[in-house]
Design a protein around this motif. Structure first.
Motif, PDB file in Angstrom:
ATOM      1  N   VAL A 107       0.839  -1.203   0.000  1.00 58.51           N
ATOM      2  CA  VAL A 107       0.000   0.000   0.000  1.00 58.51           C
ATOM      3  C   VAL A 107       0.874   1.254   0.000  1.00 58.51           C
ATOM      4  O   VAL A 107       0.608   2.221  -0.735  1.00 58.51           O
ATOM      5  N   GLU A 108       1.921   1.256   0.809  1.00 60.96           N
ATOM      6  CA  GLU A 108       2.801   2.423   0.873  1.00 60.96           C
ATOM      7  C   GLU A 108       3.509   2.651  -0.464  1.00 60.96           C
ATOM      8  O   GLU A 108       3.701   3.800  -0.878  1.00 60.96           O
ATOM      9  N   ALA A 109       3.879   1.567  -1.136  1.00 60.94           N
ATOM     10  CA  ALA A 109       4.516   1.714  -2.451  1.00 60.94           C
ATOM     11  C   ALA A 109       3.542   2.333  -3.445  1.00 60.94           C
ATOM     12  O   ALA A 109       3.937   3.149  -4.294  1.00 60.94           O
ATOM     13  N   TYR A 110       2.268   1.956  -3.340  1.00 62.36           N
ATOM     14  CA  TYR A 110       1.282   2.534  -4.257  1.00 62.36           C
ATOM     15  C   TYR A 110       1.109   4.025  -3.981  1.00 62.36           C
ATOM     16  O   TYR A 110       1.084   4.836  -4.926  1.00 62.36           O
ATOM     17  N   PHE A 111       0.990   4.415  -2.729  1.00 62.26           N
ATOM     18  CA  PHE A 111       0.830   5.841  -2.416  1.00 62.26           C
ATOM     19  C   PHE A 111       2.086   6.630  -2.781  1.00 62.26           C
ATOM     20  O   PHE A 111       2.002   7.805  -3.171  1.00 62.26           O
ATOM     21  N   ASP A 112       3.256   6.004  -2.666  1.00 58.73           N
ATOM     22  CA  ASP A 112       4.474   6.682  -3.089  1.00 58.73           C
ATOM     23  C   ASP A 112       4.455   6.914  -4.595  1.00 58.73           C
ATOM     24  O   ASP A 112       4.888   7.979  -5.081  1.00 58.73           O
ATOM     25  N   PHE A 113       3.938   5.926  -5.345  1.00 56.62           N
ATOM     26  CA  PHE A 113       3.773   6.129  -6.792  1.00 56.62           C
ATOM     27  C   PHE A 113       2.846   7.304  -7.067  1.00 56.62           C
ATOM     28  O   PHE A 113       3.137   8.149  -7.921  1.00 56.62           O
ATOM     29  N   ARG A 114       1.716   7.383  -6.350  1.00 55.86           N
ATOM     30  CA  ARG A 114       0.790   8.498  -6.564  1.00 55.86           C
ATOM     31  C   ARG A 114       1.436   9.830  -6.181  1.00 55.86           C
ATOM     32  O   ARG A 114       1.190  10.862  -6.818  1.00 55.86           O
ATOM     33  N   ARG A 115       2.278   9.825  -5.153  1.00 55.30           N
ATOM     34  CA  ARG A 115       2.981  11.054  -4.769  1.00 55.30           C
ATOM     35  C   ARG A 115       3.934  11.482  -5.879  1.00 55.30           C
ATOM     36  O   ARG A 115       3.996  12.660  -6.249  1.00 55.30           O
ATOM     37  N   ARG A 116       4.695  10.528  -6.425  1.00 56.87           N
ATOM     38  CA  ARG A 116       5.611  10.861  -7.516  1.00 56.87           C
ATOM     39  C   ARG A 116       4.849  11.314  -8.761  1.00 56.87           C
ATOM     40  O   ARG A 116       5.294  12.210  -9.480  1.00 56.87           O
ATOM     41  N   LEU A 117       3.700  10.708  -8.987  1.00 60.37           N
ATOM     42  CA  LEU A 117       2.866  11.113 -10.114  1.00 60.37           C
ATOM     43  C   LEU A 117       2.409  12.559  -9.950  1.00 60.37           C
ATOM     44  O   LEU A 117       2.438  13.353 -10.899  1.00 60.37           O
ATOM     45  N   ALA A 118       1.978  12.924  -8.740  1.00 61.50           N
ATOM     46  CA  ALA A 118       1.514  14.287  -8.481  1.00 61.50           C
ATOM     47  C   ALA A 118       2.634  15.304  -8.682  1.00 61.50           C
ATOM     48  O   ALA A 118       2.376  16.457  -9.054  1.00 61.50           O
ATOM     49  N   ASP A 123       4.989   8.434 -14.607  1.00 60.71           N
ATOM     50  CA  ASP A 123       3.959   8.431 -15.642  1.00 60.71           C
ATOM     51  C   ASP A 123       2.664   7.844 -15.087  1.00 60.71           C
ATOM     52  O   ASP A 123       2.686   6.959 -14.217  1.00 60.71           O
ATOM     53  N   GLU A 124       1.538   8.309 -15.615  1.00 64.70           N
ATOM     54  CA  GLU A 124       0.234   7.808 -15.201  1.00 64.70           C
ATOM     55  C   GLU A 124       0.117   6.318 -15.533  1.00 64.70           C
ATOM     56  O   GLU A 124       0.665   5.837 -16.524  1.00 64.70           O
ATOM     57  N   ALA A 125      -0.591   5.600 -14.677  1.00 56.00           N
ATOM     58  CA  ALA A 125      -0.867   4.187 -14.925  1.00 56.00           C
ATOM     59  C   ALA A 125      -2.275   4.051 -15.484  1.00 56.00           C
ATOM     60  O   ALA A 125      -3.161   4.844 -15.147  1.00 56.00           O
ATOM     61  N   PRO A 126      -2.521   3.069 -16.328  1.00 46.30           N
ATOM     62  CA  PRO A 126      -3.880   2.894 -16.855  1.00 46.30           C
ATOM     63  C   PRO A 126      -4.827   2.363 -15.799  1.00 46.30           C
ATOM     64  O   PRO A 126      -4.434   1.615 -14.897  1.00 46.30           O
ATOM     65  N   TRP A 178      -9.412   1.412  -6.520  1.00 49.45           N
ATOM     66  CA  TRP A 178     -10.444   2.427  -6.314  1.00 49.45           C
ATOM     67  C   TRP A 178      -9.864   3.735  -5.779  1.00 49.45           C
ATOM     68  O   TRP A 178     -10.505   4.791  -5.861  1.00 49.45           O
ATOM     69  N   ILE A 179      -8.641   3.708  -5.260  1.00 50.94           N
ATOM     70  CA  ILE A 179      -8.063   4.893  -4.621  1.00 50.94           C
ATOM     71  C   ILE A 179      -8.077   6.129  -5.520  1.00 50.94           C
ATOM     72  O   ILE A 179      -8.387   7.237  -5.050  1.00 50.94           O
ATOM     73  N   PRO A 180      -7.762   6.020  -6.824  1.00 54.61           N
ATOM     74  CA  PRO A 180      -7.807   7.240  -7.651  1.00 54.61           C
ATOM     75  C   PRO A 180      -9.170   7.925  -7.677  1.00 54.61           C
ATOM     76  O   PRO A 180      -9.247   9.128  -7.955  1.00 54.61           O
ATOM     77  N   TYR A 191      -0.260  12.194   1.592  1.00 57.48           N
ATOM     78  CA  TYR A 191      -0.353  10.815   1.113  1.00 57.48           C
ATOM     79  C   TYR A 191       0.240   9.805   2.100  1.00 57.48           C
ATOM     80  O   TYR A 191      -0.353   8.741   2.308  1.00 57.48           O
ATOM     81  N   PRO A 192       1.398  10.084   2.734  1.00 63.07           N
ATOM     82  CA  PRO A 192       1.907   9.109   3.715  1.00 63.07           C
ATOM     83  C   PRO A 192       0.934   8.883   4.883  1.00 63.07           C
ATOM     84  O   PRO A 192       0.733   7.747   5.325  1.00 63.07           O
TER      85      PRO A 192
END
Length: 418
Positions: A107-118, A123-126, A178-180, A191-192
């Motif tokens: 879960v933390e890796a996913y939120f870190d991806f969203r932080r880097r995306l922001a 790059d955006e994921a499909p 569903w998080i997005p 995000y953290p």
């Protein structure tokens, strides 16, 4: 003489392949990024090569140089996203033997991806909401492999029966996907904090320590005046709902809805003003049924937890019963923008109501203190994802839904099966 894609030098004798050039790979990746943006706006079927090309100031034939058709491009975009999710699952696996630590790392890796995306660092994921619409064997195989990796983050096979493991893996993955839908309300700097609260609910659930699972009474979601299952209006609603759930708004064409019912387009328009009116009716019926479940659970009385579990169980059982399905809220991502805002507001009102019930439960002690906004979105996501539960837990009966799927949501994904 050289081949532009593979940089092949043809000398006297066999050609020497050097692989794609950097320029070729850079342009190919640009096209994939553009395709992901379009797919996330309009779905797999709604994306067009013309719109993908226009984002890069190209003509469509320039895209065809890299990808023979739309389906090949969509597959490349989805495979790239699946590879990214496999990397996130790998981050969880590296956290070690503790199940809670693995889930938290994922879960933390996913939120870190969203932080880097922001921050513009990734790059955006499909979105995978209508992945089945592509019907691509390599994409389907990659999704199954990603699912297995997520499942491996949970309990070992000897501790968790296969159906339980599949149901929990589907629930976990669906919550992440569903998080997005709700993360836009959160500041990236938070995000953290949001990740930690999400992990807390996923691992510990809603129940206070030592609390027992409530006894549930069946709820009727039918009402007087509802059309019969064979009524023309109901048949069209069901066919459209199934197609939208499977293939998104653009996949549910008038032709495909008519073909599913084995009727002509003329018959379709005899019973319906048009596709958009039918789609709106599908959403409205879903909203009505969800509100009906909430009101029926409240009429039964009991604690906030009993109301919440009762409503969620009734809706999820309906999704797997084989009867008239609910429209997945993730179908919103492929709606035309003119329809999307009103539907989003309607789903937000439902999530707000779930949050209010959770507050009632915290007040009466039946639900432990937790982040009510995140918890409400998790309930919405679980109901939404139940439309595909049967695909991952073959042969699941509606009576088993509470045990395999609802209890892990409310008791926590790392708790042992009862």
């Amino acid at each position: 003489m050289t081949d532009r894609a593979n940089d092949v030098d043809v000398e006297a004798g066999a050609p020497v392949r050097r692989g794609p050039t950097r320029r070729f790979e850079a342009r190919r990746n640009d096209i994939i990024r553009s395709a992901i943006t379009e797919m996330n706006r309009k779905g797999v079927r709604g994306m067009t090569l013309g719109e993908v090309a226009a984002r890069l100031n190209l003509v469509p034939t320039a895209v065809i140089y890299y990808f023979r058709n739309k389906e090949e491009l969509a597959a490349a975009a989805l495979l790239q996203g699946l590879e990214m999710f496999q990397g996130l699952a790998g981050a969880g696996a590296r956290a070690g033997p503790d199940e809670t630590a693995r889930l938290a790392a994922f879960v933390e890796a996913y939120f870190d991806f969203r932080r880097r995306l922001a921050r513009g660092e990734a790059d955006e994921a499909p979105l995978f909401n209508d992945i089945r619409a592509l019907n691509s064997a390599p994409v389907n195989e990659a999704f199954v492999e990603m699912f297995r990796q997520v499942r491996a983050l949970l309990a070992a096979p000897e501790r968790l029966p296969r159906q339980h493991a599949n149901a929990r893996a589907h629930l976990l993955l669906s919550e992440i996907l569903w998080i997005p839908a709700w993360l836009g309300r959160i500041q990236p700097g938070d995000y953290p904090r949001t990740a930690a609260r999400t992990v807390d609910i996923l691992t510990r659930g809603f129940l206070p320590s030592g609390a027992s699972w409530p006894d549930l009474r069946p709820l009727s979601l039918e009402r007087a005046g509802d059309p019969s299952a064979q009524a023309s209006s109901e048949l069209f609603l069901r066919a459209a709902t199934e197609l939208i759930n499977e293939e998104g708004y653009h996949g549910a064409s008038v032709e495909r809805i008519s073909a599913r019912l084995n009727v002509s387009k003329g018959a379709f328009y005899h019973h319906n003003a048009g596709k958009d009116e039918l789609v709106a009716a599908c959403f409205q019926r879903t909203f009505d049924i969800m509100w009906r479940a909430i009101h029926a659970a409240e009429a039964e009385g009991g604690s906030g937890l009993e109301v919440l579990v009762g409503a969620a169980t009734a809706l999820i059982e309906r999704q797997v019963s084989g009867g008239a399905p609910l429209l997945r809220s993730s179908a919103l991502t492929t709606l035309p923008e003119g329809m999307r805002s009103g539907m989003l507001e309607a789903f937000d009102r439902l999530s707000h109501r779930f949050a209010s019930i959770i507050c009632d439960g915290i007040a009466d002690g039946s639900i432990r203190p937790l982040d009510v906004n995140i918890a409400a979105q998790m309930v919405t996501a679980a109901i939404n994802a139940a439309a595909e539960l049967s695909s991952w837990t073959r042969g699941i009966a509606p009576a088993a839904v509470a045990e395999l799927y609802v209890r892990p949501l409310f008791e926590g994904l790392v708790s042992p099966p009862a």
